[in-house]
Write a protein that holds these residues in place. Sequence first.
Motif, PDB file in Angstrom:
ATOM      1  N   ASN A   1      39.948  61.304  42.131  1.00  0.00           N
ATOM      2  CA  ASN A   1      40.292  60.940  43.521  1.00  0.00           C
ATOM      3  C   ASN A   1      41.789  60.938  43.774  1.00  0.00           C
ATOM      4  O   ASN A   1      42.228  61.250  44.869  1.00  0.00           O
ATOM      5  CB  ASN A   1      39.741  59.541  43.859  1.00  0.00           C
ATOM      6  N   VAL A   2      42.566  60.559  42.773  1.00  0.00           N
ATOM      7  CA  VAL A   2      44.022  60.528  42.986  1.00  0.00           C
ATOM      8  C   VAL A   2      44.699  61.706  42.265  1.00  0.00           C
ATOM      9  O   VAL A   2      45.891  61.661  41.969  1.00  0.00           O
ATOM     10  CB  VAL A   2      44.652  59.178  42.546  1.00  0.00           C
ATOM     11  N   SER A   3      43.911  62.720  41.963  1.00  0.00           N
ATOM     12  CA  SER A   3      44.419  63.962  41.358  1.00  0.00           C
ATOM     13  C   SER A   3      45.056  63.781  39.982  1.00  0.00           C
ATOM     14  O   SER A   3      46.017  64.475  39.640  1.00  0.00           O
ATOM     15  CB  SER A   3      45.417  64.666  42.296  1.00  0.00           C
ATOM     16  N   LEU A   4      44.525  62.854  39.192  1.00  0.00           N
ATOM     17  CA  LEU A   4      44.941  62.743  37.785  1.00  0.00           C
ATOM     18  C   LEU A   4      43.870  63.447  36.952  1.00  0.00           C
ATOM     19  O   LEU A   4      42.717  63.536  37.375  1.00  0.00           O
ATOM     20  CB  LEU A   4      45.046  61.280  37.361  1.00  0.00           C
TER      21      LEU A   4
ATOM     22  N   LEU B   1      36.040  55.571  35.912  1.00  0.00           N
ATOM     23  CA  LEU B   1      37.450  55.965  35.834  1.00  0.00           C
ATOM     24  C   LEU B   1      37.628  57.473  36.039  1.00  0.00           C
ATOM     25  O   LEU B   1      38.624  57.917  36.624  1.00  0.00           O
ATOM     26  CB  LEU B   1      38.027  55.542  34.480  1.00  0.00           C
ATOM     27  N   LYS B   2      36.657  58.211  35.544  1.00  0.00           N
ATOM     28  CA  LYS B   2      36.677  59.666  35.685  1.00  0.00           C
ATOM     29  C   LYS B   2      36.776  60.039  37.177  1.00  0.00           C
ATOM     30  O   LYS B   2      37.628  60.838  37.577  1.00  0.00           O
ATOM     31  CB  LYS B   2      35.366  60.213  35.104  1.00  0.00           C
TER      32      LYS B   2
ATOM     33  N   GLN C   1      46.763  51.695  36.122  1.00  0.00           N
ATOM     34  CA  GLN C   1      46.576  50.366  35.526  1.00  0.00           C
ATOM     35  C   GLN C   1      45.167  50.186  34.978  1.00  0.00           C
ATOM     36  O   GLN C   1      44.983  49.624  33.908  1.00  0.00           O
ATOM     37  CB  GLN C   1      46.912  49.291  36.555  1.00  0.00           C
ATOM     38  N   TYR C   2      44.193  50.684  35.715  1.00  0.00           N
ATOM     39  CA  TYR C   2      42.816  50.616  35.208  1.00  0.00           C
ATOM     40  C   TYR C   2      42.674  51.460  33.936  1.00  0.00           C
ATOM     41  O   TYR C   2      41.986  51.072  32.999  1.00  0.00           O
ATOM     42  CB  TYR C   2      41.825  51.100  36.269  1.00  0.00           C
TER      43      TYR C   2
ATOM     44  N   ALA D   1      39.407  52.352  43.860  1.00  0.00           N
ATOM     45  CA  ALA D   1      40.811  52.479  43.449  1.00  0.00           C
ATOM     46  C   ALA D   1      41.501  53.464  44.384  1.00  0.00           C
ATOM     47  O   ALA D   1      41.211  54.655  44.341  1.00  0.00           O
ATOM     48  CB  ALA D   1      40.890  52.949  42.016  1.00  0.00           C
ATOM     49  N   SER D   2      42.400  52.949  45.210  1.00  0.00           N
ATOM     50  CA  SER D   2      42.953  53.819  46.254  1.00  0.00           C
ATOM     51  C   SER D   2      44.283  54.471  45.886  1.00  0.00           C
ATOM     52  O   SER D   2      44.587  55.548  46.383  1.00  0.00           O
ATOM     53  CB  SER D   2      43.103  53.032  47.557  1.00  0.00           C
ATOM     54  N   THR D   3      45.061  53.827  44.998  1.00  0.00           N
ATOM     55  CA  THR D   3      46.372  54.416  44.691  1.00  0.00           C
ATOM     56  C   THR D   3      46.462  54.877  43.235  1.00  0.00           C
ATOM     57  O   THR D   3      45.730  54.383  42.368  1.00  0.00           O
ATOM     58  CB  THR D   3      47.510  53.400  44.930  1.00  0.00           C
TER      59      THR D   3
END
Length: 200
Positions: free
Chosen positions: A118-121, A112-113, A170-171, A162-164
């Motif tokens: 990857n999605v800038s979170l 998850l990290k 959600q994960y 996980a692309s979006t």
Amino acid sequence: MKLIPDSSPCLFLLLLLVQLFVYSASRPAHNHSLCSTFSPMINHLDSLSKLSKTLHGLTDHELITMATATNRLDALPNIQHSAAHFNSAQLNASLSELYVDTQAFRLHVDWLKTARKNVSLSSHPAELRSTHLHHLSKLLNNFLHQIHEEIPQPPSPSLPFASTTFDVLQYSIEISEKLKVFCFWSKRVLNHLKKLPPCA
Ligand SMILES: *[C@@H]1O[C@H](CO)[C@@H](O)[C@H](O)[C@H]1NC(C)=O
Ligand SMILES: *[C@@H]1O[C@H](CO)[C@@H](O)[C@H](O)[C@H]1NC(C)=O
Ligand SMILES: *[C@@H]1O[C@H](CO)[C@@H](O)[C@H](O)[C@H]1NC(C)=O
């Protein structure tokens, strides 16, 4: 002249000593170095519980709109304990199970990290959890080693791409919710086990 004026109190004392010896020898030895590791394990679970709210960083309202699809990470431990589980809890089996589950959560949190990066979170909340899970699994590993129990093979599932941002959130929710349940039950299991031999 008698050497021992009255031998009966002496004999009584001797019998008492023999009894005491037999009693203590038949009890399983309390192992301090082993049993004292329950506290740090419980502390890590406590810290994880306190963190579990902030893994996804969503408000309650956002959660309601997001939390529609769960159970998508098949390899994530789904903890479903019952009262019966406690009565049959054995030190070796319970700690092996706890070790495997801890490793599985660690794997997912590390994944998850990356997914969040990857999605800038922010990946910081996942990093904090990963650290606690890492310490917990080390303590469990040592414990199993000390009771001469085989260290179970950690799981190695293939995790999705996980692309979006929506997917990643959600994960995050799914892992966060299951981790919360895991901490709650594992803490109860450890509190129960530490009251049983050889730690009672
Ligand atoms: C207590 O734990 C130690 C490891 O710290 C181990 O070597 C020893 O065998 C254990 N003693 C008993 C009585 O289980
Ligand atoms: C745990 O130990 C008991 C005996 O103390 C043994 O019968 C049992 O097979 C062990 N379980 C595991 C999972 O190693
Ligand atoms: C993050 O991005 C890298 C590079 O594109 C990719 O290989 C990896 O699978 C991604 N991780 C996740 C969890 O989606």
